[in-house]
Design a protein around this motif. Structure first.
Motif, mmCIF file in Angstrom:
data_model
loop_
_atom_site.group_PDB
_atom_site.id
_atom_site.type_symbol
_atom_site.label_atom_id
_atom_site.label_comp_id
_atom_site.label_asym_id
_atom_site.label_seq_id
_atom_site.Cartn_x
_atom_site.Cartn_y
_atom_site.Cartn_z
ATOM 1 N N PHE A 1 -6.241 14.642 4.821
ATOM 2 C CA PHE A 1 -6.768 14.152 6.155
ATOM 3 C C PHE A 1 -4.833 13.905 5.919
ATOM 4 O O PHE A 1 -4.837 13.419 7.385
ATOM 5 N N GLU A 2 -4.597 13.133 5.164
ATOM 6 C CA GLU A 2 -2.681 12.395 5.230
ATOM 7 C C GLU A 2 -2.866 11.988 3.861
ATOM 8 O O GLU A 2 -3.419 12.577 3.068
ATOM 9 N N ALA A 3 -1.199 11.682 2.998
ATOM 10 C CA ALA A 3 -1.207 10.757 1.886
ATOM 11 C C ALA A 3 -0.169 12.465 1.614
ATOM 12 O O ALA A 3 -0.675 12.275 0.228
ATOM 13 N N SER A 4 0.327 13.074 2.054
ATOM 14 C CA SER A 4 0.662 14.717 1.220
ATOM 15 C C SER A 4 1.656 14.490 0.132
ATOM 16 O O SER A 4 2.365 12.158 0.555
ATOM 17 N N ALA B 1 0.847 -0.891 -0.160
ATOM 18 C CA ALA B 1 0.000 0.088 -0.146
ATOM 19 C C ALA B 1 1.102 1.266 0.236
ATOM 20 O O ALA B 1 1.711 0.819 0.001
ATOM 21 N N ASP B 2 0.368 2.281 -0.404
ATOM 22 C CA ASP B 2 1.017 3.812 0.307
ATOM 23 C C ASP B 2 2.451 4.161 -1.039
ATOM 24 O O ASP B 2 3.712 4.144 -0.236
ATOM 25 N N PRO B 3 1.994 3.807 -2.011
ATOM 26 C CA PRO B 3 3.020 3.626 -2.913
ATOM 27 C C PRO B 3 3.338 5.407 -3.196
ATOM 28 O O PRO B 3 3.433 5.546 -3.553
ATOM 29 N N TRP C 1 -10.754 1.262 3.229
ATOM 30 C CA TRP C 1 -11.144 2.392 3.792
ATOM 31 C C TRP C 1 -10.485 3.832 3.250
ATOM 32 O O TRP C 1 -10.221 4.964 2.680
ATOM 33 N N THR C 2 -9.031 3.394 3.205
ATOM 34 C CA THR C 2 -7.885 4.317 2.357
ATOM 35 C C THR C 2 -7.573 4.362 1.063
ATOM 36 O O THR C 2 -7.469 3.202 0.079
ATOM 37 N N THR C 3 -7.074 5.312 0.368
ATOM 38 C CA THR C 3 -5.714 5.176 -0.347
ATOM 39 C C THR C 3 -4.679 6.769 -0.565
ATOM 40 O O THR C 3 -5.003 7.166 0.420
ATOM 41 N N HIS C 4 -3.484 6.284 -0.982
ATOM 42 C CA HIS C 4 -2.684 6.756 -1.382
ATOM 43 C C HIS C 4 -1.573 7.048 -1.666
ATOM 44 O O HIS C 4 -1.670 5.297 -2.712
ATOM 45 N N HIS C 5 -1.257 7.471 -2.700
ATOM 46 C CA HIS C 5 -0.525 7.922 -3.570
ATOM 47 C C HIS C 5 0.689 8.205 -4.232
ATOM 48 O O HIS C 5 1.074 8.724 -3.275
ATOM 49 N N SER D 1 3.964 12.191 14.066
ATOM 50 C CA SER D 1 2.989 12.583 12.783
ATOM 51 C C SER D 1 4.313 11.504 11.754
ATOM 52 O O SER D 1 4.537 10.680 12.117
ATOM 53 N N ILE D 2 2.926 11.195 10.734
ATOM 54 C CA ILE D 2 3.274 10.265 9.664
ATOM 55 C C ILE D 2 3.263 10.916 7.970
ATOM 56 O O ILE D 2 3.880 12.318 8.255
ATOM 57 N N ASP D 3 3.395 10.039 7.360
ATOM 58 C CA ASP D 3 3.027 10.028 5.870
ATOM 59 C C ASP D 3 4.219 10.916 5.649
ATOM 60 O O ASP D 3 3.289 11.829 4.550
ATOM 61 N N PRO D 4 5.005 10.827 5.578
ATOM 62 C CA PRO D 4 6.463 10.926 5.030
ATOM 63 C C PRO D 4 6.280 11.611 3.266
ATOM 64 O O PRO D 4 6.467 10.687 2.871
ATOM 65 N N GLN E 1 -5.283 -1.712 12.733
ATOM 66 C CA GLN E 1 -4.944 -3.063 12.496
ATOM 67 C C GLN E 1 -3.716 -3.033 11.391
ATOM 68 O O GLN E 1 -3.455 -3.761 11.256
ATOM 69 N N TYR E 2 -3.339 -2.079 10.885
ATOM 70 C CA TYR E 2 -1.949 -1.195 10.534
ATOM 71 C C TYR E 2 -0.990 -1.856 10.631
ATOM 72 O O TYR E 2 -0.129 -0.835 10.822
ATOM 73 N N ALA E 3 -0.867 -2.917 11.292
ATOM 74 C CA ALA E 3 0.576 -3.106 12.333
ATOM 75 C C ALA E 3 1.623 -3.119 11.445
ATOM 76 O O ALA E 3 2.646 -4.610 11.964
ATOM 77 N N MET E 4 2.569 -2.666 10.277
ATOM 78 C CA MET E 4 3.323 -3.254 9.531
ATOM 79 C C MET E 4 4.532 -3.607 10.314
ATOM 80 O O MET E 4 4.725 -2.346 10.988
ATOM 81 N N ARG E 5 5.711 -4.072 9.613
ATOM 82 C CA ARG E 5 6.397 -4.684 10.417
ATOM 83 C C ARG E 5 7.906 -4.028 9.692
ATOM 84 O O ARG E 5 9.045 -3.886 10.033
ATOM 85 N N PRO F 1 6.388 1.085 -1.154
ATOM 86 C CA PRO F 1 5.725 0.790 -0.355
ATOM 87 C C PRO F 1 5.588 0.372 0.709
ATOM 88 O O PRO F 1 6.059 -0.326 1.591
ATOM 89 N N SER F 2 4.042 0.554 1.675
ATOM 90 C CA SER F 2 4.322 -0.108 3.048
ATOM 91 C C SER F 2 4.001 -1.476 2.211
ATOM 92 O O SER F 2 2.974 -1.764 1.526
ATOM 93 N N HIS F 3 4.285 -2.701 3.809
ATOM 94 C CA HIS F 3 3.848 -3.665 3.513
ATOM 95 C C HIS F 3 3.238 -3.832 4.463
ATOM 96 O O HIS F 3 3.164 -4.504 5.579
ATOM 97 N N MET G 1 4.772 0.612 11.034
ATOM 98 C CA MET G 1 6.308 0.923 10.269
ATOM 99 C C MET G 1 4.926 1.364 8.510
ATOM 100 O O MET G 1 4.534 0.756 7.805
ATOM 101 N N TRP G 2 4.411 2.544 8.925
ATOM 102 C CA TRP G 2 3.291 3.178 8.135
ATOM 103 C C TRP G 2 3.372 3.318 6.717
ATOM 104 O O TRP G 2 4.980 4.006 5.766
ATOM 105 N N ALA G 3 3.607 4.548 5.754
ATOM 106 C CA ALA G 3 4.222 4.818 4.506
ATOM 107 C C ALA G 3 5.297 5.163 4.563
ATOM 108 O O ALA G 3 5.083 7.147 4.818
ATOM 109 N N PRO G 4 6.202 4.921 3.798
ATOM 110 C CA PRO G 4 7.378 5.548 3.433
ATOM 111 C C PRO G 4 7.521 6.045 2.274
ATOM 112 O O PRO G 4 6.995 6.057 1.168
#
Ligand code: FUB
Length: 344
Positions: free
Chosen positions: A243-246, A33-35, A292-296, A152-155, A64-68, A48-50, A101-104
């Motif tokens: 909201f998110e995903a800059s 996700a979050d490519p 629910w999410t998208t991110h681009h 916060s998130i989504d650098p 639920q987004y408990a990525m590692r 992406p997030s894995h 480990m969210w969106a990189p």
């Protein structure tokens, strides 16, 4: 690989309302996700997030987004075979990080590749870390501490024509941006937005990066998005506010600040004449996907412009997503044509 990483045909959902998906997942061996897509040396790399299934029920904080870990996708051409890299960085290798480990995103400067990532520390607070590597796919070595002053998130890191790099970041609700509204972390602030519908909406943040790409060169500023009345979008304007995903996309002299509206599930854009803004709200360019999410991310390659995004076609579950790509059309006047993730 853990069994839950393997999507199965049996879990494939029926497309919404009898419509079919516009594009197909880039990979189906793992959930992604979050490519954040970049062209390095003529090749396309997607950071992406894995996604994994950690067995945590869905909630409004995204528990639920408990990525590692992270794995990088690469391809010689869009539409060609996609290679899934090995583990580029895992949470166990980050001294300060505990989980999520969210969106990189990634950047390249002076022979070094930089991986930027959000994670929660041992106190449950999101910060943004940086790790360096010699190749675009890693492995990456994390700095001992998060970027000082980050939260916060989504650098999303954008490098301008003059070589200066900027980090855009932030996300509300589970991304905790609302808890930093007073300039410091306040755990007592709720797990929604500020519920101040008639006041200016919470904004993403932007800061120029220092030449070593590992710290902010300045105090982060607000990414202000103005409506047609010249005033900042309001907190209650859920269809349009950040909201998110800059993601920053530059075309000619125009800076496109693009983002997700989160709870209303659109991707939107606003334009300005410099990296800091303010940006004038222009409209949506992706209608809600399945999930629910998208991110681009948006990247030019091969004389065309491409939108990388994600939905949950393979699993039907919000937290097990898959990355996709489709062409994005920008009109002569600079407006972006709407993408419908479904076709009849
Ligand atoms: O992948 C976890 C979070 O979901 C991201 O950080 C957000 O942008 C949303 O896509």
């Amino acid at each position: 690989k853990p069994a839950q990483e393997k999507p199965t045909a049996a879990s494939e959902p029926v497309a919404l309302n009898g419509k079919h998906f516009l594009s197909q997942p880039l990979v189906s061996e793992i959930y992604t996700a979050d490519p954040s897509a970049h062209v390095f040396g003529g090749k396309i790399y997607v950071y992406p997030s894995h996604d994994i299934d950690a067995g945590i029920p869905d909630d409004d904080l995204g528990s639920q987004y408990a990525m590692r870990d992270y794995r990088v996708l690469s391809m010689d051409r869009i539409g060609g075979p996609v290679t899934i890299g090995g583990v580029a960085l895992s949470v166990e290798q980050v001294p300060w990080a505990k989980e999520f480990m969210w969106a990189p995103d990634a950047a390249f400067k002076n022979g070094t590749y930089y991986l930027y990532f959000p994670a929660k520390d041992k106190d449950g607070v999101f910060h943004i870390g940086v790790a360096t590597g010699a190749t675009p796919t890693g492995p990456f070595k994390a700095e001992a501490k998060p970027i000082p002053g980050s939260f916060s998130i989504d650098p999303a890191v954008f490098t301008d024509a003059d070589g200066a790099s900027y980090m855009y970041y932030g996300g509300i609700w589970g991304g905790q941006l609302q808890k930093w509204a007073k300039g410091h972390y306040d755990a007592s602030v709720g797990d929604t937005d500020l519920k101040q519908d008639a006041l200016p909406a919470l904004t993403a943040k932007v800061a120029k990066l220092s030449p070593d790409m590992k710290s902010f060169a300045e105090k982060p500023r607000d990414v202000v998005i103005l409506g047609e009345d010249g005033k900042p979008l309001l907190g209650g304007d859920h269809d349009r506010r950040f909201f998110e995903a800059s993601w920053m996309y530059k075309r000619g002299g125009t800076y496109y600040f693009t983002y997700s509206t989160g709870d209303t599930h659109f991707l939107a854009y606003a334009t300005g004449d410099n990296p800091y803004g303010p940006f004038k709200y222009q409209g949506h360019f992706l209608l809600p996907v399945q999930g629910w999410t998208t991110h681009h991310s948006i990247v030019d390659w091969g004389g065309k412009t491409w939108l990388f995004y994600a939905d949950n076609q393979l699993s039907g579950k919000n937290h097990l997503r898959n990355v996709k790509v489709t062409e994005l059309h920008v009109n002569a006047d600079g407006s972006i044509q709407m993408v419908d993730p479904f076709v009849p």
